[in-house]
Design a protein around this motif. Structure first.
Motif, PDB file in Angstrom:
ATOM      1  N   SER A  77       0.826  -1.213   0.000  1.00  0.00           N
ATOM      2  CA  SER A  77       0.000   0.000   0.000  1.00  0.00           C
ATOM      3  C   SER A  77       0.854   1.254   0.000  1.00  0.00           C
ATOM      4  O   SER A  77       0.561   2.223  -0.721  1.00  0.00           O
ATOM      5  N   SER A  78       1.924   1.280   0.805  1.00  0.00           N
ATOM      6  CA  SER A  78       2.775   2.461   0.862  1.00  0.00           C
ATOM      7  C   SER A  78       3.457   2.728  -0.478  1.00  0.00           C
ATOM      8  O   SER A  78       3.551   3.883  -0.920  1.00  0.00           O
ATOM      9  N   ALA A  79       3.934   1.676  -1.134  1.00  0.00           N
ATOM     10  CA  ALA A  79       4.615   1.856  -2.413  1.00  0.00           C
ATOM     11  C   ALA A  79       3.651   2.345  -3.494  1.00  0.00           C
ATOM     12  O   ALA A  79       3.973   3.258  -4.263  1.00  0.00           O
ATOM     13  N   ILE A  80       2.467   1.735  -3.570  1.00  0.00           N
ATOM     14  CA  ILE A  80       1.488   2.163  -4.578  1.00  0.00           C
ATOM     15  C   ILE A  80       1.016   3.583  -4.296  1.00  0.00           C
ATOM     16  O   ILE A  80       0.826   4.392  -5.227  1.00  0.00           O
ATOM     17  N   MET A  81       0.802   3.907  -3.041  1.00  0.00           N
ATOM     18  CA  MET A  81       0.386   5.256  -2.688  1.00  0.00           C
ATOM     19  C   MET A  81       1.442   6.278  -3.126  1.00  0.00           C
ATOM     20  O   MET A  81       1.104   7.345  -3.646  1.00  0.00           O
ATOM     21  N   GLY A  82       2.714   5.965  -2.940  1.00  0.00           N
ATOM     22  CA  GLY A  82       3.764   6.862  -3.392  1.00  0.00           C
ATOM     23  C   GLY A  82       3.765   7.052  -4.897  1.00  0.00           C
ATOM     24  O   GLY A  82       3.969   8.169  -5.395  1.00  0.00           O
ATOM     25  N   ALA A  83       3.526   5.964  -5.639  1.00  0.00           N
ATOM     26  CA  ALA A  83       3.478   6.077  -7.101  1.00  0.00           C
ATOM     27  C   ALA A  83       2.322   6.959  -7.550  1.00  0.00           C
ATOM     28  O   ALA A  83       2.459   7.771  -8.479  1.00  0.00           O
ATOM     29  N   ILE A  84       1.173   6.840  -6.908  1.00  0.00           N
ATOM     30  CA  ILE A  84       0.013   7.661  -7.263  1.00  0.00           C
ATOM     31  C   ILE A  84       0.296   9.137  -6.970  1.00  0.00           C
ATOM     32  O   ILE A  84      -0.011  10.019  -7.790  1.00  0.00           O
ATOM     33  N   VAL A  85       0.869   9.425  -5.810  1.00  0.00           N
ATOM     34  CA  VAL A  85       1.166  10.813  -5.447  1.00  0.00           C
ATOM     35  C   VAL A  85       2.146  11.429  -6.437  1.00  0.00           C
ATOM     36  O   VAL A  85       1.986  12.583  -6.875  1.00  0.00           O
ATOM     37  N   GLN A  86       3.158  10.685  -6.828  1.00  0.00           N
ATOM     38  CA  GLN A  86       4.145  11.220  -7.753  1.00  0.00           C
ATOM     39  C   GLN A  86       3.551  11.538  -9.113  1.00  0.00           C
ATOM     40  O   GLN A  86       3.963  12.495  -9.776  1.00  0.00           O
ATOM     41  N   ARG A  87       2.566  10.773  -9.547  1.00  0.00           N
ATOM     42  CA  ARG A  87       1.904  11.081 -10.813  1.00  0.00           C
ATOM     43  C   ARG A  87       0.992  12.285 -10.675  1.00  0.00           C
ATOM     44  O   ARG A  87       0.901  13.127 -11.578  1.00  0.00           O
ATOM     45  N   LEU A  88       0.306  12.415  -9.555  1.00  0.00           N
ATOM     46  CA  LEU A  88      -0.595  13.557  -9.364  1.00  0.00           C
ATOM     47  C   LEU A  88       0.172  14.872  -9.283  1.00  0.00           C
ATOM     48  O   LEU A  88      -0.281  15.901  -9.779  1.00  0.00           O
ATOM     49  N   VAL A  89       1.344  14.833  -8.638  1.00  0.00           N
ATOM     50  CA  VAL A  89       2.148  16.040  -8.478  1.00  0.00           C
ATOM     51  C   VAL A  89       3.122  16.231  -9.633  1.00  0.00           C
ATOM     52  O   VAL A  89       3.666  17.324  -9.825  1.00  0.00           O
ATOM     53  N   SER A  90       3.343  15.178 -10.426  1.00  0.00           N
ATOM     54  CA  SER A  90       4.316  15.192 -11.530  1.00  0.00           C
ATOM     55  C   SER A  90       5.705  15.515 -11.004  1.00  0.00           C
ATOM     56  O   SER A  90       6.434  16.347 -11.567  1.00  0.00           O
ATOM     57  N   ASN A  91       6.076  14.837  -9.919  1.00  0.00           N
ATOM     58  CA  ASN A  91       7.382  15.062  -9.311  1.00  0.00           C
ATOM     59  C   ASN A  91       7.869  13.753  -8.704  1.00  0.00           C
ATOM     60  O   ASN A  91       7.136  13.081  -7.991  1.00  0.00           O
ATOM     61  N   ARG A  92       9.129  13.415  -8.983  1.00  0.00           N
ATOM     62  CA  ARG A  92       9.697  12.144  -8.533  1.00  0.00           C
ATOM     63  C   ARG A  92      10.067  12.125  -7.062  1.00  0.00           C
ATOM     64  O   ARG A  92      10.236  11.054  -6.487  1.00  0.00           O
ATOM     65  N   PHE A  93      10.222  13.294  -6.445  1.00  0.00           N
ATOM     66  CA  PHE A  93      10.757  13.359  -5.095  1.00  0.00           C
ATOM     67  C   PHE A  93       9.675  13.586  -4.049  1.00  0.00           C
ATOM     68  O   PHE A  93       9.984  14.021  -2.940  1.00  0.00           O
ATOM     69  N   VAL A  94       8.437  13.302  -4.376  1.00  0.00           N
ATOM     70  CA  VAL A  94       7.326  13.538  -3.458  1.00  0.00           C
ATOM     71  C   VAL A  94       6.726  12.218  -3.019  1.00  0.00           C
ATOM     72  O   VAL A  94       6.545  11.302  -3.824  1.00  0.00           O
ATOM     73  N   GLU A  95       6.445  12.108  -1.738  1.00  0.00           N
ATOM     74  CA  GLU A  95       5.694  11.002  -1.164  1.00  0.00           C
ATOM     75  C   GLU A  95       5.043  11.522   0.121  1.00  0.00           C
ATOM     76  O   GLU A  95       5.304  12.656   0.529  1.00  0.00           O
ATOM     77  N   PRO A  96       4.165  10.756   0.769  1.00  0.00           N
ATOM     78  CA  PRO A  96       3.461  11.281   1.944  1.00  0.00           C
ATOM     79  C   PRO A  96       4.360  11.824   3.051  1.00  0.00           C
ATOM     80  O   PRO A  96       3.974  12.768   3.738  1.00  0.00           O
ATOM     81  N   SER A  97       5.551  11.261   3.225  1.00  0.00           N
ATOM     82  CA  SER A  97       6.422  11.769   4.287  1.00  0.00           C
ATOM     83  C   SER A  97       7.167  13.030   3.880  1.00  0.00           C
ATOM     84  O   SER A  97       7.758  13.693   4.739  1.00  0.00           O
ATOM     85  N   THR A  98       7.164  13.404   2.584  1.00  0.00           N
ATOM     86  CA  THR A  98       7.822  14.633   2.138  1.00  0.00           C
ATOM     87  C   THR A  98       6.806  15.665   1.659  1.00  0.00           C
ATOM     88  O   THR A  98       7.182  16.598   0.945  1.00  0.00           O
ATOM     89  N   MET A  99       5.543  15.502   2.025  1.00  0.00           N
ATOM     90  CA  MET A  99       4.528  16.489   1.673  1.00  0.00           C
ATOM     91  C   MET A  99       3.613  16.809   2.851  1.00  0.00           C
ATOM     92  O   MET A  99       2.556  17.400   2.687  1.00  0.00           O
ATOM     93  N   GLY A 100       4.014  16.412   4.055  1.00  0.00           N
ATOM     94  CA  GLY A 100       3.278  16.768   5.256  1.00  0.00           C
ATOM     95  C   GLY A 100       2.110  15.867   5.581  1.00  0.00           C
ATOM     96  O   GLY A 100       1.440  16.081   6.604  1.00  0.00           O
TER      97      GLY A 100
END
Length: 334
Positions: A77-100
């Protein structure tokens, strides 16, 4: 004497065989790690002990099986969630722990503990998910209003935003003597997982499944609002759905075991370098690598100071930080 004609395999058949071979290898690796997770621990379990010692079955069914299942679900779940966030933000360096997101989930949990101390686990999960949803939505709105001149700006901006929320959370927790609870939420530790104490993760798995079904739409949303509208999609609706998925998964994981750092950041990046940005093609590998890395780091944490457990938040944090620094240095090198 007849000679049989040699019929070469088509490219499609070769591709199918290659995919089948890779799937078998991935399944074998995950099965080996799962068996090792069942057997490794303070009390060793083997075939002889299972046949002769009734307590071995209790340890296996009450502790080891739930822990292994929780590791696989949380890692996937954590890995898939990170992939979804990176596509929504269009940024490779974003995940839940680096976006608050995780800091806001912890802040929501703290408020729930203060104002509803007797809330059920489901209630705590909903409070944490609400905090994560508000924080993630606010971060997304800020990204759309602030000009970003560098791909490193979104994660740095998110870390600063999360730092402010985390400082507020720590101050309130210190004033009300809740620092120990706050530490448990921020550091992932699967040693506390027992039977009937991890079932909230099935909600995270269900929400992650929804994200998997919408993978094609998230891929198109990552191409920009104009492209998404041209293809008949509603970018704001997709953004709201993505934020809800991230918040729901974050709330369930934080309440149950604490969030696993860097997993949603490094796994999608490693797979994207191989399979590209199409989520439909990459998500199976993202899910596999997320589960495999989580199992591997947890097993290492059980062995390095045996018979004591080193929390996976420490082992995965060190490994993820090294990979993250390597990605940043490679970006600057280019």
């Amino acid at each position: 004497m007849r000679l049989r004609a040699h019929i070469p395999m088509t490219n499609g058949a070769q591709s199918d065989l290659r995919h089948l071979r890779n799937a078998l290898i991935c399944g074998f690796v995950l099965a080996v790690l799962s068996v090792a997770s069942l057997l490794v621990g303070a009390t060793g379990i083997g075939l002889v002990s299972l046949m002769s010692d009734p307590n071995a079955w209790d340890i296996l069914l009450i502790s080891r099986v739930p822990r292994t299942a929780a590791l696989i679900i949380a890692g996937t779940s954590s890995a898939i969630m990170g992939a979804i966030v990176q596509r929504l933000v269009s940024n490779r360096f974003v995940e839940p722990s680096t976006m608050g997101t995780i800091d806001c989930a912890s802040f929501g949990l703290l408020l729930g503990l203060l104002f509803a101390p007797n809330a059920a686990p489901m209630g705590r999960m909903l409070i944490a998910a609400a905090g994560a949803w508000i924080g993630t939505a606010f971060f997304m709105i800020l990204l759309r209003t602030v000009p970003l001149k560098s791909p490193l700006m979104p994660p740095l901006f998110g870390i600063a935003f999360g730092g402010v929320i985390g400082a507020m959370t720590s101050f309130i927790a210190y004033r009300f003597d809740l620092m120990q609870s706050l530490s448990a939420w921020s550091t992932a530790d699967f040693s506390v997982v027992l039977k009937e104490r991890y079932e909230l993760l099935y909600i995270a798995a269900a929400v992650t499944g929804l994200g998997w079904l919408l993978a094609d739409r998230f891929t198109l949303a990552g191409l920009g609002d104009n492209v998404a509208r041209g293809l008949g999609l509603n970018p704001l609706a997709l953004l709201a759905i993505g934020v809800t998925i991230v918040a729901g998964v974050s709330g369930a994981i934080v309440v149950t075991v604490g969030f696993i750092p860097f997993l949603g950041l490094v796994v999608p990046n490693l797979i994207a370098r191989w399979r590209g940005d199409n989520l439909r093609r990459s998500l199976p590998l993202v899910a596999w690598l997320g589960a495999a890395l989580t199992l591997l780091c947890d097993i290492f944490g059980r062995l390095v100071f045996h018979p004591y457990d080193l929390p996976i938040g420490v082992t995965m944090g060190v490994l993820g930080a090294v990979i993250f620094l390597g990605m940043i240095l490679r970006k600057f090198g280019r």
